[in-house]
Design an enzyme around this catalytic site. Sequence first.
Site, PDB file in Angstrom:
ATOM      1  N   CYS A   1     -40.396 -43.205 -24.661  1.00 28.22           N
ATOM      2  CA  CYS A   1     -40.708 -41.859 -24.181  1.00 28.22           C
ATOM      3  C   CYS A   1     -39.884 -41.549 -22.937  1.00 28.22           C
ATOM      4  O   CYS A   1     -39.906 -42.296 -21.964  1.00 28.22           O
ATOM      5  CB  CYS A   1     -42.193 -41.760 -23.866  1.00 28.22           C
ATOM      6  SG  CYS A   1     -42.669 -40.199 -23.099  1.00 28.22           S
ATOM      7  N   PHE A   2     -39.157 -40.452 -22.955  1.00 20.96           N
ATOM      8  CA  PHE A   2     -38.216 -40.180 -21.862  1.00 20.96           C
ATOM      9  C   PHE A   2     -38.853 -39.849 -20.531  1.00 20.96           C
ATOM     10  O   PHE A   2     -38.220 -39.958 -19.490  1.00 20.96           O
ATOM     11  CB  PHE A   2     -37.158 -39.156 -22.241  1.00 20.96           C
ATOM     12  CG  PHE A   2     -37.596 -37.846 -22.856  1.00 20.96           C
ATOM     13  CD1 PHE A   2     -38.810 -37.247 -22.608  1.00 20.96           C
ATOM     14  CD2 PHE A   2     -36.719 -37.185 -23.697  1.00 20.96           C
ATOM     15  CE1 PHE A   2     -39.164 -36.035 -23.165  1.00 20.96           C
ATOM     16  CE2 PHE A   2     -37.048 -35.972 -24.266  1.00 20.96           C
ATOM     17  CZ  PHE A   2     -38.280 -35.397 -24.006  1.00 20.96           C
TER      18      PHE A   2
END
Length: 165
Positions: free
Chosen positions: A21-22
Site C-alpha cells: 500500500c503506497f
Amino acid sequence: MSENGSAGANSTRSAIFGAGCFWGVESAFRKVPGVIDAPVGYSGGSVADPSYEQVCSGRTGHAEVVEVEYDPEKVSYDELLDVFWSLHDPTQKNRQGPDVGTQYRSAIFYQDEDQLRSAEASKERAQSALRKSIATEITAAGPFYRAEEYHQRYFEKKGIASCPV
C-alpha cells in the site's frame, strides 16, 4: 526530470519503489533526510493514466508506487534502497499484510544502469539475511502516473500515524 532520474548536475534525482500500500511507503520515505518529495502513484502496467479503481481491479498491470525525489548530496540511492527493504516483507509475492493483488507487489523500477546495478546488489545483500526467497521484481521504469490527489499525503490528511498492519 530526465529519463535517467536526473535533473542535472548537483540537482535532484528520482527513484520509484513499490512495497505494498503506497500510503505507508510514502509516509516512511518522507521522513528520510534528503527526500524532497514522495508522491504516490502507479507504474509498471499497460494502461495510461489509470484510476485507483482500475489499478485495484488488478487488470492494469500497475503497482502502487512512490516516486521518491531526493537530493543525492544528502541521501544516496543505496540508502533509499535500504529504507525500501526495511519497509516491507520482500518475500511475499503480490501482497503485503492484508493487501493482496499484483498492485501490492514488491518492485524496484530502475531509471538507469547505475540504479539497476545498485538495486541488484542490494537485493543480493537483503537475500543473504533472509531464509525465504525474495519476490521483489527489478524492472526498467516506465511512466509514473500520479495518483488522485486524495491519496497524496493520505496519512497527514487523515491524522493517521501508520498503516494498521
